[in-house]
Scaffold this active site. Structure first.
Site, PDB file in Angstrom:
ATOM      1  N   GLY A  18       0.786  -1.231   0.000  1.00  0.00           N
ATOM      2  CA  GLY A  18       0.000   0.000   0.000  1.00  0.00           C
ATOM      3  C   GLY A  18       0.815   1.276   0.000  1.00  0.00           C
ATOM      4  CB  CYS A  27      26.305   1.156 -17.322  1.00  0.00           C
ATOM      5  SG  CYS A  27      25.404  -0.400 -17.424  1.00  0.00           S
ATOM      6  CB  CYS A  60      24.653  -3.495 -19.072  1.00  0.00           C
ATOM      7  SG  CYS A  60      23.932  -2.265 -20.186  1.00  0.00           S
ATOM      8  CB  CYS A  71      26.495   0.548 -21.383  1.00  0.00           C
ATOM      9  SG  CYS A  71      25.031   1.435 -20.788  1.00  0.00           S
ATOM     10  CG  HIS A  81      21.105   0.802 -19.450  1.00  0.00           C
ATOM     11  ND1 HIS A  81      22.365   0.749 -18.895  1.00  0.00           N
ATOM     12  CD2 HIS A  81      20.524   1.920 -18.948  1.00  0.00           C
ATOM     13  CE1 HIS A  81      22.551   1.801 -18.117  1.00  0.00           C
ATOM     14  NE2 HIS A  81      21.446   2.528 -18.129  1.00  0.00           N
TER      15      HIS A  81
END
Lengths: 375, 375
Positions: free
Chosen positions: B217, B305, B307, B310, B336
């Site tokens: 919530g 980065c 990854c 990248c 990414h």
């Protein structure tokens, strides 16, 4: 730059050297229309063993623009793909997608289907764009007349295509760099379904002299048998020691029949487009994964396939992804269909090496039906 | 099944054992709504180091159906993912997506948003569905009242949630298998933004006894500071030696602030949904890849980065794919953004190990701005 290593009847196996490496032929080129093979990354293409992909000049010249790509260092660098790329001339899509086309001797004026902005594509410009893109193999600008047309219309068109091809070659030779394996340029044979006109177009095109020759204007609605006849006629008029490319073809059966008639290179959106529409190719023909019969089918898309999709996922899961509209389904289906095509090409090359192409062809016809195939 | 290995202030590092392997916490769980993390394959998830993903009971019970998934051997087998899966109870999406909801003591009747067909979701059924799915971690059915609401409404709702939680636990214990690491069940603390009601809900939920506790919530429109206060209040009422999961949260900054307040687990569609909308996360904040300023930007999405995206593709290319509507762009952007999240979690865990979490937190606040972030 092309070496035939094996022949088996009219079928040929060879190696085509390009600036970005060698391609074993017969080869299928996945279509990367706008700088990406839809739903895949270049890692996927490496993993499934794609050795060359196709880019579409029409799309790329409009967006992001060939100048922008040139400033990025060319299409290979821009899209992160270090293997060969063939680009078409843009002509085919100008004739099928662009708006308000006006064609004359100089070239074709049209408006972008994206934003209506005006463009002029001339033979020289088609060469320049493909130089900007840095394609390993560039195509000449050809006219693609609507079929069916009369012999007179087709003949006038192939003569225009010939004059354009001559201008493309002049421009190409002007720009040709000093690289040991520079860009190659392929001419395109037109002539509709008129065998004599195909012969004439082939002779005219060969008289200019290109690194390879394409057969254009087929798979546009004519019966398969007609296409096969035209292919036979055309390849018989082309130099044996140069690569032959059947543009936009086709189904696995069409490719096998064209290999049997001496064709070396193919491209088609069928495996990628149909994958996104849920049609999966299998050794026993195509299946539509959306069919309810696959909802609880725990088997792979194709039991004879060892691709990532078939090794890891069931038809039930692929159907679920399709029904749920998940992009992952498009990716998995595309990986499978392209794997099916590339595996088929590997089997074709192997069969030719062992002098068993005819056996392979018969076997393929027996197990693969075109029943459900949307071509 | 949960071991705390390091604490640093209120921040905690730990390991949670599940039937499909161990998870290092604090952890971010990519959302695989309908049996797939959108635009990715499970190979991608392995490559970016995802250790657990989330599945949505509401979506899966409607399509393809939890019975069908059970017949396939469970969700792990169905989707080809052998690492842990957490499933929600379906409640949240019944309250946000389903049509013609009728809630009473027994449960919630609703109609599918897909085809209008009627369903009944009771606490017992929520447990059974998640057993069918074979989730490693199952959530209790809770009511998610609309905010803002009065304290009276929220209190009545958390009391209903408590009674439902008790029924869920009874059903769960009935079904609990003999596995050495069986399914785990987490209770959910509600209470809106009323700190005293959060305390009451936490005490009631803990009194039942679960393997872990979630905070539900939140991140539904309240100010960040309010959310952080509620998180602090709630975690202070939860057992120290059990995992705490902040449901549906959030931005990288929200996650760091919640870790600082003792939360261990997170999920959010932000990195995946925003990726498909062209928003990329970087160490210096979010960027919208569609902006014209990236058209000729040869740098990677995030220079910090490593990854796949990248390492191989430029902002210029990602922008082109976005503008051209290519699915490949959705895949690369998602890879990414999830890498950014998972890397951030790795850095958080490392910082906690070295007693430097506060330093990390300050540094992150200084470099990452929420300027452009669509949360």
């Amino acid at each position: 730059m092309f070496t035939l290593t094996h022949t088996d009847g009219a079928a040929r196996r060879g190696v085509l050297q390009t600036a970005h490496g060698a391609i074993e032929t017969p080869v299928f080129m996945p279509v990367g229309t706008q700088g990406a093979v839809k739903a895949l990354t270049t890692q996927h293409l490496d993993e499934i063993g794609a050795s060359i992909i196709l880019g579409n000049t029409y799309h790329l010249m409009l967006r992001p623009g060939d100048d922008l790509i040139a400033r990025r260092g060319g299409l290979h660098k821009f899209i992160g793909w270090n293997k060969p790329i063939l680009t078409d001339s843009g002509g085919y899509q100008v004739f099928s997608l662009a708006e308000r086309r006006k064609i004359n001797e100089n070239g074709v004026e049209f408006r972008s289907h994206l934003d209506g902005s005006p463009y002029l594509l001339t033979p020289e410009r088609a060469v320049d764009i493909q130089a900007n893109l840095g394609a390993d193999i560039a195509m000449v600008l050809d006219e693609c007349p609507a079929l069916p047309s009369t012999a007179e219309v087709i003949e006038a068109s192939l003569e225009l295509t010939f004059r354009w091809a001559r201008r493309c070659r002049v421009q190409f030779l002007k720009k040709k760099g000093p690289d040991p394996v520079p860009q190659q340029q392929f001419g395109i044979v037109q002539g509709g379904t008129f065998l004599e006109l195909r012969r004439k177009s082939a002779e005219l095109t060969v008289s200019i002299g290109f690194e390879g020759y394409a057969i254009g204007g087929l798979s546009v609605g004519e019966p398969s048998e007609t296409m096969y006849e035209v292919v036979s006629q055309t390849t018989s008029c082309l130099p044996a020691n140069q690569p032959r490319y059947l543009m936009g073809v086709g189904t696995p059966l069409d490719i096998i029949e064209a290999v049997a008639r001496g064709v070396d290179m193919f491209d088609c959106v069928l495996p990628t487009r149909n994958a996104r529409n849920g049609q999966l190719l299998t050794s026993e023909g195509a299946i539509n994964i959306k069919n309810a019969q696959y909802a609880e089918d725990d088997g792979p898309a194709d039991p004879a396939c060892g691709c990532y999709t078939c090794s890891n996922f069931s038809r039930a899961y692929l159907r679920h992804l399709y029904m749920a509209g998940e992009m992952t389904g498009g990716t998995l289906n595309t990986l499978h269909n392209l794997s099916f095509y590339l595996d088929t090409m590997r089997r074709i090359r192997e069969a030719i090496s062992f002098g068993r192409f005819e056996e392979f062809r018969q076997g393929f016809h027996q197990t693969f039906t075109r029943r459900a195939l949307i071509s």
